[in-house]
Write a protein that holds these residues in place. Sequence first.
Motif: not given
Length: 422
Positions: A3, A346, A348-350, A352-353, A356, A419
Motif C-alpha cells: 500500500q 510502498w 507491505e499492507a500487513s 503498515y495497515g 495506519e 502515513s
Amino acid sequence: MFQNICAIPLDHDLFTQAVHPEEPIVSVGLSSGHVQTYRLPAGASDDDDETLASESGFGHIETAWKTRRHKGSCRALAFAIDGSQLYSAGTDGIVKAADTATGNVVAKIAVPLDPTSNAVDAPSLIHALSPQTLLLGTDSSALHLYDLRALGPKANSKPEQTHHPHDDYISSITPLPPSAASTSGFSKQWVSTGGTTVAVTDLRRGVMVRSEDQEEELLCSVMVSGLSKKGSSVGEKVVVGGGNGVLTLWERGVWDDQDERITVDRSPGGGESIDSMALLPQGVGPGGKVVAVGLGNGALRFVKIGANQVIAELSHDELEKEAVVGLGFDATGRMISGGGRMVKIWGEASIYGHQEEREEEEAENGVAGAKHSRDSEDEDSDEEMDDSSDDERPSQKRKKRKKGKGGKQQQKHGILGFSGLD
C-alpha cells in the motif's frame, strides 16, 4: 500486497532513479538535469533513530541534497557497490561521481563522441559492476568500461574497453551471479538488452554471444535465481521486459533464444510496454520468486516466476497514466516506484495497515502531526538555469513508452510525509 505510504512530488519529469544498496536512500534524475537525494525513515518497525522516525515509526523524509547536476537531462543514475558514491550521466555527455552523503562531485567522465557524427553520444544507462568497474551504455549502442580507480576531478574520456553488443541503444544491464570459483565475489559477466536482442558480455573476453532477433523491443531485465532445477534447467533465469507487455524468460547458458513467455498486459492494440522491473527481496511479499513490473500506462503488476502468472496489481499513476520508469526496493524492503512527476513509497499492507488504523484514530483526537525538513543544495546549483531540456521526455528514450501530461497530484497518504503525518 503493498500500500502507498508516501508520495514525493517532483518539479520536472523523472528520467531515472536509484535506490541505495544498504541504507533507506533514493536518488532521482530529472529531465531538467537536476539530481535529488532523499533519506527515508528507518522503517515502520524500527524507531530507534529519532532523527529519521517519529514515535510511531513512520517519520518524515529528509532531502539530503539537490542540485542541477547536468546541463541537459539526467538520463541515468547508479550507486557504487557500497553506496558511498552516486554516479549520474546526462545528455550533456558528462558522467559525474558524487559523494552520496554531501552530493559533492569527486570525479568526472567525458563520454566519447559518437564516431559516426562526431556529436555527443548521450548515455542511456550506467551500472557499477564492482568496486573497480563502471559500465556505461550510450544511444549509439556503445558499451564503455571504466576503471573507477583511475577517475579523478578532471574529466577522463578514455575507457578501458568499448564493446558494441547491440545495434541499438543499450536499455538494461543485469550482472550474472559469480561462479563458486570466484575469488572476488563480484560479477564478471552480464546480460544486456538493446533493440531487439539479448547479449552476454565478459569482462575479459568481450561480447560472447548475442541472441536471435526477437522482433520486439526489449527494455529491462532482472536475474532470478533459486528456481526449480527440473530437466536441463540450472535454476537461474533472466527475465526480460518487452515493449508489447510480455515477459520473456531466458535460461542461463542458453542465450540464442527465449525459453518461456508470460503475458503481463493485454491492452487493446498491443500490450503496454514493460519499462521497469525489480525482484522482490527475500522475506518481502507472498513468498517465492516474484517480480514487480512497471508498465507504460502507470500500472504496477506482480508476476510469480515458476507459476508464471500475474498475482496482483496496483497503480503508480491513475490519473496521468505516466510510465513507471523506476522501480526498486530499499534496505527496509519498501518498494520505490517512479514515473511522471512523482515518486511513491510502498509498504507491505500487513505491516503498515494496522499502523495506519491506529494513527487515524489518533488523528481524530488531534494527536497526529507532520514534520518537514529543509532542502540543501551543493555548488552545482549555481549553474544558470535552462529548462529547455524539459522538451525531452522519457518517451523519446524508449520508443514504446506512452506520453502523458506529467502533472503533479496529491495522493491519499500525503506528500513528503508518511502515513498518518499528512
